[in-house]
Design a protein around this motif. Structure first.
Motif, PDB file in Angstrom:
ATOM      1  N   ALA A 207       0.884  -1.337   0.162  1.00 45.54           N
ATOM      2  CA  ALA A 207      -0.072   0.133   0.060  1.00 45.54           C
ATOM      3  C   ALA A 207       0.998   1.271  -0.141  1.00 45.54           C
ATOM      4  N   PHE A 208       0.374   2.238  -0.687  1.00 43.83           N
ATOM      5  CA  PHE A 208       1.075   3.754  -0.553  1.00 43.83           C
ATOM      6  C   PHE A 208       0.279   4.790  -0.708  1.00 43.83           C
ATOM      7  N   THR A 209       0.666   5.890  -0.263  1.00 42.79           N
ATOM      8  CA  THR A 209       0.060   7.103  -0.350  1.00 42.79           C
ATOM      9  C   THR A 209      -0.317   7.514  -1.603  1.00 42.79           C
ATOM     10  N   VAL A 210      -1.332   8.226  -1.763  1.00 39.73           N
ATOM     11  CA  VAL A 210      -1.760   8.542  -3.102  1.00 39.73           C
ATOM     12  C   VAL A 210      -1.507   9.759  -3.611  1.00 39.73           C
ATOM     13  N   HIS A 211      -0.843  10.441  -2.451  1.00 40.28           N
ATOM     14  CA  HIS A 211      -0.172  11.920  -2.742  1.00 40.28           C
ATOM     15  C   HIS A 211       1.225  11.895  -2.074  1.00 40.28           C
ATOM     16  N   GLN A 212       2.129  13.090  -2.170  1.00 37.27           N
ATOM     17  CA  GLN A 212       3.293  12.934  -1.830  1.00 37.27           C
ATOM     18  C   GLN A 212       3.585  12.566  -0.225  1.00 37.27           C
ATOM     19  N   GLY A 213       4.231  11.868   0.154  1.00 37.04           N
ATOM     20  CA  GLY A 213       4.620  11.497   1.484  1.00 37.04           C
ATOM     21  C   GLY A 213       4.493  12.571   2.418  1.00 37.04           C
ATOM     22  N   ALA A 214       3.915  12.553   3.610  1.00 38.89           N
ATOM     23  CA  ALA A 214       4.170  13.625   4.646  1.00 38.89           C
ATOM     24  C   ALA A 214       4.650  13.024   5.934  1.00 38.89           C
ATOM     25  N   PHE A 215       5.928  13.569   6.297  1.00 38.05           N
ATOM     26  CA  PHE A 215       7.128  12.930   7.325  1.00 38.05           C
ATOM     27  C   PHE A 215       7.179  13.929   8.312  1.00 38.05           C
ATOM     28  N   GLU A 216       7.211  13.798   9.635  1.00 33.99           N
ATOM     29  CA  GLU A 216       7.648  14.503  10.592  1.00 33.99           C
ATOM     30  C   GLU A 216       8.072  14.143  11.813  1.00 33.99           C
ATOM     31  N   ASP A 217       9.451  14.674  12.197  1.00 30.43           N
ATOM     32  CA  ASP A 217       9.927  13.879  13.507  1.00 30.43           C
ATOM     33  C   ASP A 217       9.333  14.453  14.732  1.00 30.43           C
ATOM     34  N   ASP A 218       8.808  13.497  15.262  1.00 32.38           N
ATOM     35  CA  ASP A 218       8.142  14.018  16.734  1.00 32.38           C
ATOM     36  C   ASP A 218       9.252  13.766  17.819  1.00 32.38           C
ATOM     37  N   TYR A 219       9.497  14.964  18.505  1.00 29.43           N
ATOM     38  CA  TYR A 219      10.216  14.778  19.832  1.00 29.43           C
ATOM     39  C   TYR A 219       9.510  14.562  20.923  1.00 29.43           C
ATOM     40  N   PHE A 220      10.157  13.975  21.686  1.00 30.80           N
ATOM     41  CA  PHE A 220       9.478  13.328  23.029  1.00 30.80           C
ATOM     42  C   PHE A 220      10.453  13.088  24.156  1.00 30.80           C
ATOM     43  N   SER A 221       9.910  13.272  25.456  1.00 30.00           N
ATOM     44  CA  SER A 221      10.509  13.044  26.630  1.00 30.00           C
ATOM     45  C   SER A 221       9.601  12.173  27.420  1.00 30.00           C
ATOM     46  N   ALA A 222      10.472  11.194  28.303  1.00 30.99           N
ATOM     47  CA  ALA A 222       9.664  10.433  29.217  1.00 30.99           C
ATOM     48  C   ALA A 222       9.947  11.229  30.729  1.00 30.99           C
ATOM     49  N   VAL A 223       9.255  11.437  31.515  1.00 31.53           N
ATOM     50  CA  VAL A 223       9.425  12.037  32.767  1.00 31.53           C
ATOM     51  C   VAL A 223       9.822  11.334  33.683  1.00 31.53           C
ATOM     52  N   ASP A 224      10.552  11.568  34.563  1.00 35.23           N
ATOM     53  CA  ASP A 224      10.869  10.455  35.783  1.00 35.23           C
ATOM     54  C   ASP A 224      10.324  11.265  36.978  1.00 35.23           C
ATOM     55  N   ASP A 225       9.202  10.633  37.451  1.00 35.99           N
ATOM     56  CA  ASP A 225       8.237  11.192  38.318  1.00 35.99           C
ATOM     57  C   ASP A 225       8.921  11.442  39.840  1.00 35.99           C
ATOM     58  N   LEU A 226       9.886  10.754  40.008  1.00 38.30           N
ATOM     59  CA  LEU A 226      10.697  10.921  41.409  1.00 38.30           C
ATOM     60  C   LEU A 226      11.749  11.738  41.220  1.00 38.30           C
ATOM     61  N   LEU A 227      12.201  11.938  40.229  1.00 42.40           N
ATOM     62  CA  LEU A 227      13.367  12.896  39.742  1.00 42.40           C
ATOM     63  C   LEU A 227      12.973  14.396  39.844  1.00 42.40           C
ATOM     64  N   GLN A 228      11.826  14.450  39.160  1.00 42.43           N
ATOM     65  CA  GLN A 228      11.325  15.834  38.833  1.00 42.43           C
ATOM     66  C   GLN A 228      11.126  16.752  39.986  1.00 42.43           C
ATOM     67  N   GLY A 229      11.711  17.657  40.067  1.00 39.95           N
ATOM     68  CA  GLY A 229      11.372  18.786  41.075  1.00 39.95           C
ATOM     69  C   GLY A 229      12.841  18.857  42.159  1.00 39.95           C
ATOM     70  N   GLU A 230      13.649  17.726  42.088  1.00 36.98           N
ATOM     71  CA  GLU A 230      14.661  17.494  43.046  1.00 36.98           C
ATOM     72  C   GLU A 230      16.037  18.305  42.438  1.00 36.98           C
ATOM     73  N   ASP A 231      16.509  19.002  43.092  1.00 32.50           N
ATOM     74  CA  ASP A 231      17.785  19.636  42.740  1.00 32.50           C
ATOM     75  C   ASP A 231      17.858  20.526  41.634  1.00 32.50           C
ATOM     76  N   GLU A 232      16.588  21.214  41.271  1.00 34.44           N
ATOM     77  CA  GLU A 232      16.519  21.978  40.139  1.00 34.44           C
ATOM     78  C   GLU A 232      16.462  21.071  38.686  1.00 34.44           C
ATOM     79  N   GLU A 233      16.259  19.750  38.933  1.00 33.98           N
ATOM     80  CA  GLU A 233      15.889  18.871  37.749  1.00 33.98           C
ATOM     81  C   GLU A 233      14.619  19.102  37.212  1.00 33.98           C
ATOM     82  N   LEU A 234      14.732  19.032  35.966  1.00 27.57           N
ATOM     83  CA  LEU A 234      13.483  18.911  35.004  1.00 27.57           C
ATOM     84  C   LEU A 234      12.643  17.422  35.166  1.00 27.57           C
TER      85      LEU A 234
END
Length: 404
Positions: A207-234
């Motif tokens: 199968a293929f797209t009938v139009h030109q392909g649409a591609f996007e890089d998705d930036y993501f992060s996983a948050v450490d619930d126990l680390l967040q807020g300690e010693d100015e860590e994000l």
């Protein structure tokens, strides 16, 4: 008389998904009409249709399944014998002998087998094999008989020769639907005299797209619930990117009806008209539902890549099948309405090929917001998907008239 070929065409839209990845983790692509398109491989599509276990699945047909694995002999022959109390060394020696008789053996594999200890001998095949449940049950029964006759591993060769002769010929080709439903539909390649090679009765395009392909890089992060807020860590525990795509995909598959009946019923292809076509019709009905409603897709948890087809069109005929992919050789304009523009391109191509070659198929259609598409391609008014699937089933079973 039933048509020799059923062609199924689909249009399905997916937003923000990664449906099929290449070896580097990017969406699969193909250049067509001079522009890159997003692609879904036929292997990916077939696996999802095969393994789907919901409403309308192939599993509900209650036909023997195929087993695709390197572990088949370990899981379904050795384990039952051990559970029945058969000596492990004897069972392994018997199964090794059967594996060689059924699958063949290279010189290298033979040297490795002869050098291995009985309790550590490898029963996994070197590559994924496709064996049907009837074949596996037959081999388990034969293994039981050999284990009952042979006093120990050293007597296996003699017991085998006494049962099958010096040439050691096993013939699994006479078992009904021996290779299973999977192999009957999608084929299997074998080099063994004991197994029946199966040509695919269902041919599936990428199968293929009938139009030109649409591609996007998705930036993501996983948050450490126990680390967040300690010693100015994000609180970020992981940062990464993944590629997402979106698009309207054209899909295409062909059912070779005589070969499907032959594979399912064990008759010569030339005698398919005289065979029972009940199961073949039910298989086709199931396929129509599967291609319309079962989605491929990686990253299920983060993209929920589930969609139903916008359109499913079926053509029945005797002429060599032909894809409608060339309707989209020129990429479809995405504005003002991608679906409407795609329908227009499809209708225009069908009308032009009909003018060049004549109308060679009978057509039916199920679609969302179809407008006049049905009349434009000679398929008549759109019908519900269940009726479309039933029409295809009845054609195969010769329960409705075929006028082409």
């Amino acid at each position: 008389m039933s048509p020799r070929f059923l062609q199924i065409h689909t249009l399905t839209a997916y937003p923000a998904a990664l449906l099929n990845r290449d070896d580097a983790g990017f969406a699969k692509r193909i250049t067509f009409g001079g522009v890159p398109r997003t692609r879904i491989s036929s292997q990916c599509l077939k696996r999802h249709w095969r393994t789907y276990d919901g409403e309308g699945s192939l599993k509900q047909l209650e036909a023997p399944e195929s087993i695709r694995s390197r572990l088949t002999f370990e899981r379904f022959v050795l384990q039952p014998l051990l559970e029945e109390g058969v000596n492990a060394d004897l069972a392994r020696a018997v199964i090794q002998k059967l594996m060689v008789a059924v699958l063949g053996e290279s010189a290298k594999a033979r040297r490795e087998r002869e050098a291995a200890d009985a309790d550590t001998a490898e029963l996994r095949t070197g590559q994924v094999t496709v064996l049907g449940r009837p074949e596996v049950e037959f081999l388990l029964g034969e293994a039981r008989e050999l284990c009952a006759v042979a006093a120990g591993p050293q007597q296996v060769n003699a017991a085998f020769d006494a049962r099958y002769g010096r040439d050691g010929k096993l013939n699994l080709k006479t078992i009904g639907l021996a290779a299973g439903l999977d192999a009957a539909l999608f084929g299997r390649m074998v080099t063994s005299d004991a197994l029946a090679r199966g040509d695919a009765a269902v041919h599936v395009a990428h199968a293929f797209t009938v139009h030109q392909g649409a591609f996007e890089d998705d930036y993501f992060s996983a948050v450490d619930d126990l680390l967040q807020g300690e010693d100015e860590e994000l609180g970020s525990g992981h940062i990464g990117t993944t590629e997402l795509t979106s698009g309207l995909y054209y899909g295409y598959l062909v059912v070779d009806v005589p070969l499907l009946v032959s594979n399912l019923e064990g008759v010569e292809r030339s005698n398919w008209q005289e065979a029972d076509r009940t199961l073949a019709g039910r298989v086709v009905e199931s396929l129509v539902h599967l291609v319309a409603t079962v989605s491929p897709g990686a990253k299920l948890g983060s993209t929920a890549p589930y969609a139903y087809a916008h359109m499913v069109a079926i053509e029945a005929g005797n002429a060599q099948p032909r894809t409608l992919a060339n309707a989209f050789l020129t990429p479809v304009r995405e504005r003002p309405d991608l679906v409407a523009n795609t329908y227009d391109a499809l209708a225009r191509y069908v009308q032009e090929t009909d003018l060049m070659y004549g109308v060679r198929t009978e057509r039916r259609l199920s679609a969302v917001a179809a407008g006049d598409l049905g009349d434009a391609i000679g398929a008549g008014a759109p019908m519900p998907l269940a009726e479309l699937a039933a029409w295809a089933r009845d054609l195969v079973q010769q329960e409705v008239a075929w006028t082409s």
